[in-house]
Design an enzyme around this catalytic site. Structure first.
Site, PDB file in Angstrom:
ATOM      1  N   GLY A 185     -57.232 -22.179  13.784  1.00 45.81           N
ATOM      2  CA  GLY A 185     -56.902 -20.686  14.092  1.00 45.81           C
ATOM      3  C   GLY A 185     -57.809 -19.875  13.077  1.00 45.81           C
ATOM      4  O   GLY A 185     -58.287 -20.272  12.390  1.00 45.81           O
TER       5      GLY A 185
ATOM      6  N   HIS B 292     -58.421   7.573 -13.906  1.00 47.69           N
ATOM      7  CA  HIS B 292     -59.224   6.930 -14.379  1.00 47.69           C
ATOM      8  C   HIS B 292     -58.986   6.344 -15.870  1.00 47.69           C
ATOM      9  O   HIS B 292     -58.216   6.971 -16.658  1.00 47.69           O
ATOM     10  CB  HIS B 292     -60.501   7.854 -14.526  1.00 47.69           C
TER      11      HIS B 292
ATOM     12  N   ALA C 157     -43.732  -6.823  10.500  1.00 48.27           N
ATOM     13  CA  ALA C 157     -42.516  -6.644  10.061  1.00 48.27           C
ATOM     14  C   ALA C 157     -42.434  -5.209   9.876  1.00 48.27           C
ATOM     15  O   ALA C 157     -41.445  -4.284  10.138  1.00 48.27           O
ATOM     16  CB  ALA C 157     -42.043  -7.117   8.621  1.00 48.27           C
TER      17      ALA C 157
ATOM     18  N   LYS D 224     -27.441 -15.255  14.777  1.00 54.44           N
ATOM     19  CA  LYS D 224     -27.379 -16.801  14.977  1.00 54.44           C
ATOM     20  C   LYS D 224     -27.832 -17.693  13.687  1.00 54.44           C
ATOM     21  O   LYS D 224     -27.492 -18.505  13.580  1.00 54.44           O
ATOM     22  CB  LYS D 224     -28.242 -17.243  16.301  1.00 54.44           C
TER      23      LYS D 224
ATOM     24  N   LYS E  27     -45.966 -15.114   0.809  1.00 58.13           N
ATOM     25  CA  LYS E  27     -46.427 -14.300  -0.150  1.00 58.13           C
ATOM     26  C   LYS E  27     -46.047 -14.865  -1.585  1.00 58.13           C
ATOM     27  O   LYS E  27     -46.724 -14.553  -2.569  1.00 58.13           O
ATOM     28  CB  LYS E  27     -45.922 -12.925  -0.077  1.00 58.13           C
TER      29      LYS E  27
ATOM     30  N   GLY F  35     -33.842 -13.054   8.784  1.00 60.01           N
ATOM     31  CA  GLY F  35     -34.813 -13.282   9.816  1.00 60.01           C
ATOM     32  C   GLY F  35     -35.808 -14.368   9.347  1.00 60.01           C
ATOM     33  O   GLY F  35     -35.840 -14.828   8.274  1.00 60.01           O
ATOM     34  N   VAL F  36     -36.711 -14.734  10.266  1.00 55.29           N
ATOM     35  CA  VAL F  36     -38.093 -15.267   9.823  1.00 55.29           C
ATOM     36  C   VAL F  36     -38.736 -14.746   8.694  1.00 55.29           C
ATOM     37  O   VAL F  36     -39.064 -15.368   7.823  1.00 55.29           O
ATOM     38  CB  VAL F  36     -38.748 -15.631  11.049  1.00 55.29           C
TER      39      VAL F  36
END
Length: 478
Positions: free
Chosen positions: A181, A445, A321, A40, A56, A45-46
């Site tokens: 939060g 290393h 995800a 839609k 990011k 997507g989100v």
């Protein structure tokens, strides 16, 4: 509304083209099925368009900006470096658009049909798709639900409050930023905007006063927030939020008759998931839901209806995800007749804070709660050669094992390269690795990877770059 005269037939339909949905669609096409995606909004997507990728871009900018001091140590003159948020927004748009076009091209290459519109079940075997005035109906052989979830703020907010998606669309850097939060997205936003120049305040909601990582990471994260001058408040009741023109006022009750009023130009509020199954018409399809409203599935991602599968945020479990992508592939493989299943016992968790966090498996505390006799090893990046070269010596690696069997139970990292290295830990846990399995290989290393090696060596107090533990000796008089 124009109703199509005939019900059309399709093979595999995927409702939702987010990361789980388009991975499912491509895998099903690879296995010979004819696939249709119903989306839609936008493919990706989100996650691609508003969440994972845009956020990011910002965290990467902040991490790079924070490293300017170490660049000077490498002989690079960064004294004139400034941050330009509008330019970053242009870069973000370019990255998102390039990735979106890549998904579109992959769907086209795999001959996947894309239908725009909002889908809902009419029955267990029929779907309706509405797009403006157009309404079409379809029958299908199999369908994968990958619609994600709605999000709602964890507190009642004025519409001017920033969300975990809108905060990444700011064109001007906030002078002050209050974040309400303590989830992963909030922590990323806190350290990102602090690094870029905002004065950041973090408010923990009631009953969420502790981080949910391993105790060692929780302790180091608290130290890092203090070092970065991010003020942290732990409120005992939901704060009172007031917005007046261009200024926020937040009243906090901190307990013991202590209260404080904070002011800020910008306020962010974390969100929580809210299943959106009613508009999907799952009741008409007879799909079973759990008590919280998420779709019930088995390890094959199949619902109680044999031809209907569900993946991603619409199902129970973390809203990640990586989970949706894995589920999408598993659902497609089962539809194609392969035996495939999901097991998220060892689901990696990453947080692009400053410094980054990456964990997999049991924490020290959860291992003890599950009855294990725990043995731990830790290695600081302060003594890691490559971390010193990078100028990123903040952080550590920690390995949690069962003392009786030497089986690895969890790996927890904070610092440079942690996100890239956690895949090694995930693979080790999936293969039921023991201490000797992580000790035997040779680690490159110099590299930050050596910090994981040394954390395993520290289980037996054999870490080379760690001083012996001091033990008190009894003094007896003659």
């Amino acid at each position: 509304m124009v109703v199509g005269e005939l019900t059309q037939e399709r093979d595999v339909m995927v409702i939702g083209g987010g990361p789980g949905g388009y991975h499912a669609a491509i895998r099903a096409a690879q296995l010979g099925r004819q696939v249709t995606i119903i989306e839609k909004n936008k493919l990706g997507g989100v996650c691609l368009n508003e969440g994972c990728i845009p956020s990011k871009v910002h965290t990467t900018a902040a991490q790079s900006f924070q490293r300017m001091g170490s660049f000077q140590q490498l002989g690079l003159d960064t004294s004139g470096v400034t941050f330009d948020l509008p330019r970053l927004q242009e870069h973000k748009k370019k990255v998102v658009e390039q990735l979106l076009q890549g998904v579109v091209a992959l769907c086209k290459a795999n001959k996947i049909e894309i239908i725009e519109g909002e889908a809902s079940f009419i029955s267990p075997t029929k779907i309706g798709v509405e797009n403006g005035h157009q309404y079409d109906t379809f029958t299908f052989n199999d369908v994968i639900i990958a619609t994600g979830c709605n999000k709602k703020p964890i507190a009642e907010m004025h519409h001017h409050a920033l969300t975990p998606t809108s905060i990444w669309n700011l064109e001007e850097l906030p002078n002050e930023l209050i974040l309400y939060g303590n989830d992963d997205f909030t922590l990323e936003a806190a350290t990102t905007f602090n690094s870029l120049g905002s004065i950041v305040t973090l408010i923990f909601p009631p009953e969420q006063h502790e981080f949910t990582f391993d105790p060692s990471i929780n302790k180091e994260l608290q130290r890092q927030l203090k070092k970065q001058k991010i003020k942290v408040y732990k409120t005992h009741t939901t704060p009172q939020f007031k917005f007046d023109e261009n200024q926020w006022e937040v009243a906090l009750e901190l307990g013991k008759n202590e209260s404080v009023i904070l002011e800020s130009s910008h306020l962010y509020c974390a969100e929580e998931r809210e299943p959106s199954t009613e508009s999907l018409g799952v009741q008409r399809a007879g799909i079973h839901l759990n008590e919280e409203g998420f779709i019930n599935i088995n390890e094959a991602c199949r619902t109680n209806i044999a031809s209907i599968y569900a993946i991603g945020d619409i199902t129970e479990g973390p809203a990640l995800a990586v989970k949706a992508i894995k589920q999408g592939k598993v659902a497609a493989e089962n539809i194609a007749g392969h035996q495939s299943e999901c097991d998220f016992t060892f689901l990696p968790r990453i947080v692009q804070t400053i410094p980054p966090i990456a964990t997999v498996g049991m924490t020290e505390a959860s291992a003890i709660e599950n009855g294990f006799e725990v043995k731990i090893g830790e290695s600081t990046l302060q003594t890691n050669g490559y971390a010193s070269i990078l100028g990123q010596k903040e952080g550590f690696s920690k390995t949690v094992t069962d003392a009786k069997t030497d089986m690895v139970l969890g790996i927890h990292m904070m610092g440079a390269q942690a996100v890239e290295m956690i895949s090694t830990g995930t693979l080790a846990l999936e293969m039921v690795a023991r201490q000797e399995d992580l000790l035997f290989p040779s680690y490159p290393h110099p590299s930050v990877n050596e910090s994981m090696w040394e954390s395993v060596e520290d289980l037996e107090e054999k870490a080379i770059h760690k001083a012996p533990r001091v033990t008190k000796q009894k003094v007896t008089s003659s």
